[in-house]
Motif scaffolding. Structure first.
Motif, mmCIF file in Angstrom:
data_model
loop_
_atom_site.group_PDB
_atom_site.id
_atom_site.type_symbol
_atom_site.label_atom_id
_atom_site.label_comp_id
_atom_site.label_asym_id
_atom_site.label_seq_id
_atom_site.Cartn_x
_atom_site.Cartn_y
_atom_site.Cartn_z
ATOM 1 N N LEU A 120 0.844 -1.185 0.000
ATOM 2 C CA LEU A 120 0.000 0.000 0.000
ATOM 3 C C LEU A 120 0.883 1.240 0.000
ATOM 4 O O LEU A 120 1.948 1.258 0.634
ATOM 5 N N TYR A 121 0.431 2.266 -0.723
ATOM 6 C CA TYR A 121 1.231 3.486 -0.744
ATOM 7 C C TYR A 121 1.362 4.022 0.677
ATOM 8 O O TYR A 121 0.388 4.131 1.415
ATOM 9 N N ASN B 31 -4.129 2.089 -5.838
ATOM 10 C CA ASN B 31 -2.832 2.028 -5.179
ATOM 11 C C ASN B 31 -1.700 2.010 -6.208
ATOM 12 O O ASN B 31 -0.705 2.716 -6.060
#
Length: 179
Positions: free
Chosen positions: A43-44, A88
């Protein structure tokens, strides 16, 4: 130009997802070389980026986008929008050097269980893509509704109307890629 290279991006991680089947159908109709993207990435997280830089899978995706002659994105519809996995990936690619999407011919398609065929997901994806300034094709729109009944056991579309629209869209994308 030899055969153009098409990058396929499925917004679903499932191996046999309808959207993965749909990008493979699109690739079959494209008449070019095909690469399928892998959206398995963290995930960013700005802290992760600060500590370690852009993850290898995100950098690989950015390079695949930059090197492709055209991109086809198939998104499922999750809660009336594009999938989190796809958003994402877009967020991570936006953090890479250069502008891999800029002026890239891109077609958007979808497959969904509902009767709208992912139309809202396509709209939200178009909005998410705007800052990157690709050349988004406007049609024909391909949104496979009731996707669970539209593919045969070999993963091929069976509905002649969807096949016709997808064929037209891939011809338009192919022409744009050779431009």
């Amino acid at each position: 130009m030899s055969k153009p290279t098409l990058l396929g991006i499925s917004g679903s991680l499932r191996k046999d997802s309808f959207n993965r089947k749909l990008i493979r159908e699109a690739a079959r109709l494209f008449d070019g070389d095909f690469i399928e993207a892998d959206l398995q990435m963290p995930l960013y997280d700005g802290d992760l980026e600060s500590a370690s830089g852009v993850p290898v899978p995100a950098q690989t995706l950015a390079e695949q986008i930059a090197n492709a002659d055209a991109v086809i994105i198939s998104t499922p519809e999750y809660n009336q929008a594009l999938s989190g996995v796809l958003k994402n990936a877009l967020d991570w690619v936006s953090r890479t050097d250069g502008a891999p999407w800029k002026n890239k011919p891109v077609a958007i398609i979808s497959a969904a269980a509902g009767r709208a065929g992912g139309a809202r997901a396509q709209y939200s994806l178009r909005l998410a893509m705007n800052p990157f300034r690709p050349r988004l094709l406007t049609g024909p729109e391909v949104g496979v509704a009731g996707a669970q009944a539209e593919f045969n056991d070999d993963g091929l579309l069976t509905n002649k109307h969807y096949i016709k629209a997808l064929t037209e869209l891939m011809a338009a994308l192919h022409a744009d890629a050779k431009r």
